[in-house]
Every structure is written in structure tokens, then in C-alpha cells.
Design a protein around this motif. Sequence first.
Motif, mmCIF file in Angstrom:
data_model
loop_
_atom_site.group_PDB
_atom_site.id
_atom_site.type_symbol
_atom_site.label_atom_id
_atom_site.label_comp_id
_atom_site.label_asym_id
_atom_site.label_seq_id
_atom_site.Cartn_x
_atom_site.Cartn_y
_atom_site.Cartn_z
ATOM 1 N N PHE A 120 0.683 -1.465 -0.209
ATOM 2 C CA PHE A 120 -0.373 0.241 -0.198
ATOM 3 C C PHE A 120 0.890 1.041 -0.012
ATOM 4 C CE2 PHE A 120 -3.232 2.635 0.974
ATOM 5 C CZ PHE A 120 -3.231 3.169 1.547
ATOM 6 N N ILE A 121 2.359 1.530 0.842
ATOM 7 C CA ILE A 121 3.245 2.233 0.768
ATOM 8 C C ILE A 121 3.395 2.575 -0.269
ATOM 9 C CG2 ILE A 121 4.918 3.260 1.871
ATOM 10 C CD1 ILE A 121 4.364 1.866 4.178
ATOM 11 N N ILE A 122 3.924 2.018 -1.347
ATOM 12 C CA ILE A 122 4.542 1.909 -2.166
ATOM 13 C C ILE A 122 3.695 2.005 -3.687
ATOM 14 C CG2 ILE A 122 5.672 0.519 -4.961
ATOM 15 C CD1 ILE A 122 7.025 -1.918 -2.549
ATOM 16 N N TYR A 123 2.336 1.807 -3.641
ATOM 17 C CA TYR A 123 1.178 1.882 -4.450
ATOM 18 C C TYR A 123 1.006 3.729 -4.569
ATOM 19 C CZ TYR A 123 -3.392 2.535 -6.669
ATOM 20 O OH TYR A 123 -4.331 2.847 -7.192
ATOM 21 N N PHE A 124 0.822 3.826 -2.811
ATOM 22 C CA PHE A 124 0.295 5.313 -2.444
ATOM 23 C C PHE A 124 1.155 6.319 -3.434
ATOM 24 C CE2 PHE A 124 -2.464 8.198 -1.535
ATOM 25 C CZ PHE A 124 -1.953 9.210 -0.436
ATOM 26 N N VAL A 125 2.262 5.818 -2.430
ATOM 27 C CA VAL A 125 3.366 7.007 -2.956
ATOM 28 C C VAL A 125 4.134 6.828 -4.747
ATOM 29 C CG1 VAL A 125 6.196 7.396 -2.906
ATOM 30 C CG2 VAL A 125 5.032 6.288 -0.377
ATOM 31 N N SER A 126 3.460 6.005 -5.749
ATOM 32 C CA SER A 126 3.484 5.528 -6.876
ATOM 33 C C SER A 126 2.844 7.113 -7.293
ATOM 34 C CB SER A 126 3.730 4.652 -7.396
ATOM 35 O OG SER A 126 4.794 4.349 -6.795
ATOM 36 N N VAL A 127 1.242 6.915 -6.980
ATOM 37 C CA VAL A 127 0.463 7.531 -7.681
ATOM 38 C C VAL A 127 0.866 9.087 -7.387
ATOM 39 C CG1 VAL A 127 -1.679 5.547 -7.871
ATOM 40 C CG2 VAL A 127 -1.219 7.283 -5.566
ATOM 41 N N VAL A 128 1.176 9.569 -6.653
ATOM 42 C CA VAL A 128 1.414 10.779 -6.509
ATOM 43 C C VAL A 128 2.334 10.558 -7.907
ATOM 44 C CG1 VAL A 128 2.242 12.492 -4.370
ATOM 45 C CG2 VAL A 128 1.628 11.164 -3.626
ATOM 46 N N ALA A 129 2.745 10.346 -7.529
ATOM 47 C CA ALA A 129 4.285 10.452 -9.297
ATOM 48 C C ALA A 129 3.588 10.535 -10.311
ATOM 49 C CB ALA A 129 5.159 9.416 -8.892
ATOM 50 N N GLU A 130 2.784 9.691 -10.659
ATOM 51 C CA GLU A 130 2.267 8.799 -11.384
ATOM 52 C C GLU A 130 0.867 10.301 -12.141
ATOM 53 O OE1 GLU A 130 2.095 6.249 -12.987
ATOM 54 O OE2 GLU A 130 0.662 7.173 -14.733
ATOM 55 N N THR A 131 0.683 11.134 -10.776
ATOM 56 C CA THR A 131 -0.310 12.126 -11.036
ATOM 57 C C THR A 131 0.315 13.809 -10.946
ATOM 58 O OG1 THR A 131 -0.868 12.264 -8.204
ATOM 59 C CG2 THR A 131 -2.357 11.098 -10.384
ATOM 60 N N ASN A 132 1.461 13.361 -11.603
ATOM 61 C CA ASN A 132 2.511 14.622 -11.316
ATOM 62 C C ASN A 132 1.851 15.434 -9.823
ATOM 63 O OD1 ASN A 132 3.672 13.997 -12.985
ATOM 64 N ND2 ASN A 132 2.362 14.805 -14.786
ATOM 65 N N ARG A 133 2.050 14.968 -8.758
ATOM 66 C CA ARG A 133 2.024 15.775 -7.598
ATOM 67 C C ARG A 133 3.264 15.639 -6.904
ATOM 68 N NH1 ARG A 133 -2.932 18.383 -6.508
ATOM 69 N NH2 ARG A 133 -2.297 18.133 -4.529
ATOM 70 N N THR A 134 3.529 17.109 -6.427
ATOM 71 C CA THR A 134 4.691 17.463 -5.350
ATOM 72 C C THR A 134 4.582 15.810 -4.528
ATOM 73 O OG1 THR A 134 3.879 19.249 -5.192
ATOM 74 C CG2 THR A 134 5.596 18.870 -4.200
#
Lengths: 378, 159, 371
Positions: free
Chosen positions: C223-237
Motif C-alpha cells: 500500500f505504501i509503495i502504491y500510494f507514493v507511486s500514484v503521487v508520482a503518477e499524477t505529477n503531484r509534489t
Amino acid sequence: MDTTLDKSIVNIDEMVLNMGPQHPSTHGVLRLKIHTDGEVVSKIEPVIGYLHRCFEKHCENLSYEQIVPFADRCDYLASMHMDHAYSIAVEKLLDIELPERVEYIRVIVAELQRIASHLVAIGTFGLDVGAITPFTWTIRDRERVLDLFEALCGARLLYNYIWPGGVSHDLSPKFIQRTQEFLDYFETQIFEYNELLTGNKIFIERTADVGVMPADVGMNFGVTGPSLRGSGVDYDLRKTEPYSIYNKFDFNVPVGEGKMGTVGDCWDRYWVRMVEMEESIKIIRQAMASLPDGDVHAAMPKKIRPTKGNVYSRYESARGDVGIYIQSNGKNIPLRLKMRSPAFCNLSVLGEIGEGWMISDVITILGSLDIVLGEIDR
Amino acid sequence: MGSKQIFEVISSIKGVDLNLESEFISVSSVSLLEVAEKFKNDTTLDFDFLMCITALDDGNSKIFTVVYNFHSNKNNHSIEVRVSITDGEDVPSLAGIWKTADWHEREAYDMMGINFSGHPELKRILLPEDWEGFPLRKNYEVADYYHGVPIPKDKSYWE
Amino acid sequence: MTSIVKSIIGSFQGFPIDPFLLAVLAILVPGIIIFLIMAVNALIAVYFERKVSAFMQDRLGPMEVGIFGFKGGKRFWGGIGQTFADAIKLLSKEDIIPNDADKFLMMMAPFIIFTGAFLTFIGLPISDSLVISNFNIGIFYIIAMSSVGVIGIILAGWSSNNKWSLYGAMRAAAQMISYEIPIALSLILVVLVSGHLDIHGIVQWQADNRWFILHSPFAALGFIIYFVSVVAETNRTPFDIPEAESELVAGWMTEYSGFRWALFFLSEYANMLIVAFVASIVFLGGWLSPFQLIDLPFIDILPESWLILDGTVFGIFWMFVKAIILIFCMMWFRWTFPRLRVDQLMYVCWKIFIPFALANVILISIWELIF
């Protein structure tokens, strides 16, 4: 991390990128011509002069008292320092003795100005790196300092307060008490900034080991101030050649030690500014504790007409070593006035330490050098 | 070290002279480079900072003075060096010894028109590249037009 | 679980309607629904973001603009009409296209990004029986459709004829393509354990056992990996290098204004909603109520559905609550952390996330064998 490319294998055309005079991150109207290979920078050439307002030519037509507001506008983020530097230079020519109260007031005001200027530097540095919240917090705290100054002399940014021979207004009765309250509040805020920005892992990764400036390169380029102290050189004019009454106060000069990376990287320069604010709080507390009484206008000459001669006086402003060279020929108008601004030399080192880094790092390095285009272009 | 002791180290070079009341050393332009190298390399002097280069016009644009202010961080002493030249004469550039001189000399050239020989890239720094004239000279006259925009000489506009 | 498309077609079964018209209706109605969801989401999310960022920065945010006479109080609902006003302004703005820009590509780019987000909503259920189209390859379809947006970003940056936009687009392409791998590897975990690709099956498995995040420590790491990766996927800081404001003005969006820029914005917030939904479905139990996890002693006495707040309608409520909490976390990150540099970003993805995600897959299979 090694970001240089092996040119014998890969052939990439160089791209000239123009970080133009209008850009959110160049601190003022500065133009950077960047030659890049992909993302890696091979050459940076700063182009200045967009804010040149002919300060030195104006000074040749104005009397010594009239120059003070013009000196304000050179470094508009630390204008008390500009006034103070200019007044000390003229007082050297006039050779007058200032009352104690004037000196103490000048020190209090100069150190408050140092806190305000460093707050802007830290806030905008965070903004360059991508952290937007510390900027709003530092500006909020800077507003309190500006409120103090407004109660003192009526102006928030360009004060025209420190005149050759004294200061323009005496302190109001509540100034000391309000400053005490501000200092108590501000110490807790420094703790918050350290929590949010200084120890932040991402911030450290962005700034540690980036833009390392060796001490001898810095001195060769004439860099002074917190940018040089970040490289480990213990050079602070308030300690090495004390002017005014700085020899009476007990404070330390922070020097970069490479805590998070190499000595002389961006993190060190930022760290020196954080600690300098704490030291300024110490100085202000000591000055307010022993503030003598007196008349602030006692030593102010009716008309400033210095003897013939030249003087070069140096002063430690928020950005570094301000040098004022005055050539007087006995009239009440200077023949030539030259201001050696610290940011001018600080910016020239960007071409040297910025090579080989990526574009994001160029902005980080530029932010850590803390330049103000007003005093570069004058 | 006071200015007298500093002068003694370089007194062997031709064309140097010490002015004791105003505490500066005057150097002729031909021996400036030698003096500068001595300043940088001699261990008793050890001037590692070139603080400021000022160009003065005190001879009504016929005679100029270039003032150098040096400072040593190790030994904590400073000295002022003045070079007096006539209009059109060259001054050797110190940009090879202290990189500070690079931009300061460009500014002296830009504002006063003093030519520095041996400078890596002597071009205008504060004014646009195609500006005519050297503003800080005493006999400076503003041109009438700049890129088609008239520059008003009649000061009653704003006074 | 029936889908809306099937139910539309089913409800018209008895009527003598031209099948072509029926098909058009079955396409239009869900399309309008999805567009409404995206638009309303953008309106609310932008207001939410501005208020959250303002309170974190010790200021107030939008306060002036009211809606239909309602202006709001001092602290909350202050400038509630602000996003409506912004939307109207953006729609009525002049459409500027730089002279040397590639006109066709520049017009196409926002629509491609919009299409990527739009298509993903088709397979995303909101509750027990509310889905546009019930795919039996649910998760797989969602991962695939989220990747369509990258093309739009590259086109946007390239066609703007602006070196800075090009930089932003190239960075965005590298970043988004790289981070899809940890996302896929983390979503595979639940497929491995539950044995279902379709979303209904995944949530049913979580209803029978427990929420997937509580399944094993590896799932929590996933879950942690997924959550941080989607922050990267959606181009958020801290991963918003492509739109790094302080370096590239607005990155690949620099040359866009008006309605096209509004489409970009819409798609960004729609993407945030999609990934928050997927995270809550896969890891946090989807439309299941959290009271189901707790073993209250008196639950056996009272009728079940009364206390655990379960069912179709409450399912929508729980989905949105979980999604809003995750979106709040994403906004929290944005205003707290500085930005990672491009090479550090890539380093984090390839040298930290992917090895951990791969190890996760292996270890969770071992866990399944043992327990």
C-alpha cells in the motif's frame, strides 16, 4: 552522483536555454544564458543590467544628506544596512564622534534588518526547491519586523532612517517592549522552520553536496558574507574589523562545517543564515539591555561638507561585504561615490560552481547565493 | 601590517610610490601586473581578496585613476593601490589573478571607458551592448535618441 | 453486480426501439454521468485544495466569492463560489495558440489526456451494484487506461514550440512511464491473494476475510509503495518536476490558456480521484464499512445492517470517505515537502520501489503458502 556525460561516445547537440529576465525563480530581473547537454549544464553566463538606475551618476548631483534615500533603494531588502554603511563612510570623512545611544539604536535596527532579510532568503530558497509553505510562514514573521520598523520611522521597506551623524527619529516608548515580544515569539518560530525545512530528508537531498564552493574559489571571486562562511571561512567584518560598537557584544559567527554533505554546499549556506538569525536575536537582546539615554540628534552636522580626500569603508550587510568608496573634493556634493555590492561578486561565482549540475540545481544554487538585483545593478 | 611595511615588500619594483597621509600606494600602469602578482603570492602579504575596483575621473575626462582595494583574510590587513592613466591608455587586467576583477573591470570599462588589456571578454555589463558613450565621465553627453526613442534633454519635464 | 449500461439496455427491452438508438443512448447516458462526476469532482477538489493549502500556510484562502447569495462564514465555506467563477472565466477566455506551434497536435493533446481519465471511470465501480460497465478484467483494464494520459502530455509539451515545455514533457514521460511499474506490481498483490481480477471479486474477498491492507505486512508495504507511486503518477509534489513552478513556469502546460487548460486541470483532479478510488478498492475494502472489522459484542443482537452501515447507498458513502482521506493526504504532501530532482525521482523508482515491489510479490506468495 556523477552526472557528466562521456562525450566520446555520445554526441548531443548543445542547447542554449534562456532563463529570461522574467522568470519565477531568478530573484529579480536576471538573465541566465545556460548551455546544456540534455539536462546537464555546461556553461552559465549571467547577463545583468536590467535594473540599472544610474545610482552612482545621481550621487554626483546630490548632497550627502540627499543620497541616503537613494542608497536605500540599492538593496531594498536590507535597506537599513545600506543606510548604515553609507553613514559610516561619510562619518569617516567627517571624523565625528557619535553619541552612545545612536550607536545602540543603529545596532538594534541593523540586526532586526538582518533577521528580516534572512527570512526572505530562506523563504525564497524553500520556494526554489519546491517547498511552498515555509515561504508563507517566513513572510508572515517578517511582517512583524516590518511592523516594528513602521512604528519606528513610518516606512516598511525603504527607511531613510540612519543619517550621517545620527538617526532620523528616536525610539518610541513602546518599541523596546514590542521588540522583546517579537523576539520571544520568533525563537519558537525558528524551531518550527527547523522542523519543516532544515531536517527534511527531501530538502537535504536537494541541497546537500550540490553547488559546492571551495573556500579558495570563493575568495578568488570576491564572495563574502554567509555564502563564503558556508564554505568554512571565518570572515565576518563584525568580528575581524569591528565597526560601530560590535566589539561590545558577545556573539558567535556560524561557519559551515559540512554537517549534511560537503563543506560549502547549498545546505551549509542555508544553515549559516538560519544560525545567524539566532545570533542576531542574542545581539539585539544585549543591546536593548544596556541602551543608554541621550539625544540622537546631538552630533548631526547642520551641513555635511567633508574635507578633501577619499575613503573606502566596509560594512557587513545581510549579503556580505558592502564597500563604499567616496571621493570628496571639499564641496557638499561627492565627486564620486562607488558602491561595491556583495551580491555583484556573489553572482559572478555562479558561472564557476554551476557547471556540471542540472537545471534544477542551477536554481537551487542561485537561491542559496541570495542575490538582490537592486544592488547588483544599482 | 601597516601600509609602510607593505610598501617595503614591493618597493623594489619600478614605478611604485607610497603616500603616507592618505595611505595608498600609487603604481604606474606598466608595473601593475608585477605588483599584483607579488601581492597574491608573497606569504607575508598574502592578499587573497580583491575587494573593489573603482574608476575615478578627476581630471575632467583627460586623466583617470583606477583604485584597487585589497584585503588579506589571513593577515587581516588592507591596502589601496591607485593607478593614474591618461585617456586612451591601457591598464593591464588582473582577471587572471583574481577572478573578481573580471566583472569589476567590465563595469569600469562600461562606465568610464577604461580599456583593460588582457581581459578575457571586455564588454559592457550594466548597459546594453549597443550603448554609446561612457556615462560616468564628466564630459558625458547623452545621445539624442536610443533605438528611436527620444531622450529628453529639457529637464523642466520633471523638475 | 449489474452495470448501468446493461441496466439501460435491459429496461428498454420491452419497447420497440431501434437498436441503433438504444446503443447511442447506452453510450450517451454513462458518458454524461462520467463527465458530470469529473466536473463536480474538479470543482469540489479545487476548492478543497485551496482551503487546505491556505490553512496549512496560515492564511484563509478564497473568501470573497459567494454562490446564489450564500457567502459563508469566517473559517469555512468562505469563498464557495470561487471555483464556479474560475470555471466561467476559463471558459470565456481567448484561445491563444503560439504562432509556430503545431496547431493540430496542440488542440488534440488536452483531449487525449481527458480521454485517458474518462475511459478509466468506465470500469470503476462506486458501490455494490453501481458500475458503468462490469469488466471481468477490472484491475487490468484500469491500469491500462491510466497509461493513455502520457501521450497527451508529451504531445502538449512538444507541440507548444517552447523549450521549457519540452523539458517538462520529457520529464513527465520518463516519470509517468517509470512509476507505472511499481503501481502494477503493487496491484498484482491483491490479484495473487484473492484470485480475482474483477473488482467485485476483490471486494468480495475482502468482505469474507479482512481488508487487504491488514492481510500481511507485505500488503501494508504494498500500500505504501502504491500510494507514493500514484503521487508520482499524477505529477503531484514531491514529484511534480514536470510542472515545477519555480523552474519551468508551468512546464508542459505553459502555452495553454482558457478551456484547454481547464481540461488539463480537470484531468489532473480526475486522475487523483481515480487513484484514490483504486487504492480504497484494492487495499482499504472499497465500499465495505469499517465497522465490519470490529468485533462488537452486541452486533449479534441488533439487525446487522443497522449498526455496520452497509449496503449500496452506504457503500457510496464509504468509498467517498476513503477517497477523500487519501486525497487529503496527497494535498498534505504537496504543501509540506520540497520537490525531488529528476534523477533522484528516477533513482527512487528504479532502485528503491521496484526491487521492494518485486520482493513483495515473492514474499506475499510465500506468506500465502504458509498461512
